[in-house]
Design an enzyme around this catalytic site. Structure first.
Site, mmCIF file in Angstrom:
data_model
loop_
_atom_site.group_PDB
_atom_site.id
_atom_site.type_symbol
_atom_site.label_atom_id
_atom_site.label_comp_id
_atom_site.label_asym_id
_atom_site.label_seq_id
_atom_site.Cartn_x
_atom_site.Cartn_y
_atom_site.Cartn_z
ATOM 1 N N ILE A 89 54.537 36.368 55.176
ATOM 2 C CA ILE A 89 53.911 36.887 53.950
ATOM 3 C C ILE A 89 54.938 36.617 52.852
ATOM 4 O O ILE A 89 56.139 36.830 53.046
ATOM 5 C CB ILE A 89 53.554 38.395 54.046
ATOM 6 C CG1 ILE A 89 52.924 38.902 52.725
ATOM 7 C CG2 ILE A 89 54.766 39.260 54.427
ATOM 8 C CD1 ILE A 89 52.350 40.318 52.800
ATOM 9 N N SER A 90 54.478 36.101 51.730
ATOM 10 C CA SER A 90 55.401 35.739 50.656
ATOM 11 C C SER A 90 56.079 36.987 50.083
ATOM 12 O O SER A 90 55.564 38.105 50.212
ATOM 13 C CB SER A 90 54.657 34.992 49.549
ATOM 14 O OG SER A 90 54.075 33.816 50.075
#
Ligand SMILES: C[S@@+](CC[C@H](N)C(=O)[O-])C[C@H]1O[C@@H](n2cnc3c(N)ncnc32)[C@H](O)[C@@H]1O
Ligand SMILES: *[C@@H]1O[C@H](CO)[C@@H](O)[C@H](O)[C@H]1NC(C)=O
Length: 255
Positions: A89-90
């Site tokens: 997940i960024s």
């Protein structure tokens, strides 16, 4: 650090952004305990100059990152986190930056495409920005991640939009875009492409904006605006590190 972040006239944009991440990191230790954590993170992103728009702040506060990260993963740290399948997940500051870059193209009623939608976090943010009269479409090539992202979204503030159908997530190869709802006002790619996939340019509306990390090991976050005559204006926002936009096989083999 803070002054560097605010110095938008600095010639080196990537220094600014690395500082933004570091700024958020530094500020963590100052955050009061007992403060609402999601709100605290957004406040830090605001102090560091990454979040400027009120609308973006509201949306980031309302979509709780804790609902989108795997159990046992700290949700409010400004860092990418592993979500399995060799991807992440960024980091919150990247989500925030992309929302800021796309804000004008995420007005109520507009259409947004999120390629490499992963956890569904940013797709949910897009859906809240464009509202029930718009469309937010996520495309992700790992079926298990799509299934998980739909579960995540169902527990989030964007659940009603998923239910009524203005928010959708599909399994597919994002390099082909998603022609069904094209043309899009906003296209975001959450994985680094060796070059810009032509389908994404085709599916961009005149007046639309594409935000995409381009490159292999060293990548630029490119901002591509399609002008009303169909010509393109391209600029690099900053240097970034994303996982590759690739085939499912290459990703799972780690090649
Ligand atoms: C950095 S990750 C997730 C980003 C997402 N915005 C998030 O924060 O959860 C990038 C995602 O792109 C996906 N991906 C990579 N290549 C793809 C492709 N060709 N088509 C669709 N998804 C792809 C990966 O599986 C991964 O979930
Ligand atoms: C991730 O990549 C590595 C190689 O770096 C590979 O051995 C592993 O099986 C991959 N993991 C998953 C979950 O696909």
């Amino acid at each position: 650090m803070v002054s560097l972040v605010n110095n938008i006239s600095s010639p080196s944009r990537n220094v600014i952004i690395m500082s933004a991440a570091f700024c958020v990191y530094l500020q963590r230790s100052w955050s009061r305990s007992g403060m609402d954590k999601s709100k605290g993170l957004v406040e830090q992103l605001q102090k560091c100059g990454v979040v400027r728009s009120k609308k973006v702040a509201e949306v980031l506060e309302s979509v709780d990152r804790a609902l989108f990260v795997p159990e046992g993963t700290p949700p409010y740290i400004d860092s990418p986190m592993s979500i399995g399948f060799n991807v992440t997940i960024s980091a919150p500051h990247m989500h925030a930056m992309c929302l800021e870059l796309l804000e004008n193209n995420l007005q109520p009623g507009m259409r947004a495409l999120d390629i490499g939608s992963g956890t569904g976090f940013l797709t949910a943010c897009f859906a809240l920005m464009v509202g029930s009269d718009g469309h937010a479409v996520g495309v992700e090539h790992i079926p298990e991640l799509v299934a998980r992202s739909i579960k995540n979204i169902e527990t989030s503030a964007a659940a009603p939009l998923l239910k009524e159908g203005s928010l959708k997530v599909h399994v597919g190869d994002g390099r082909l875009g998603w022609p069904e709802f094209a043309p899009y006002d906003a296209i975001h790619v959450g994985a680094a492409a060796p070059e810009i996939p032509p389908a994404l340019i085709e599916q961009l509306k005149p007046g639309g904006r594409l935000v995409i990390p381009v490159g292999n090991k060293f990548q630029d976050l490119q901002v591509i605006d399609k002008n009303s005559d169909g010509s393109l204006s391209v600029r690099s926002e900053t240097s970034v590190r994303y996982v590759p936009l690739t085939s499912r096989e290459s990703q799972l083999n780690g090649s």
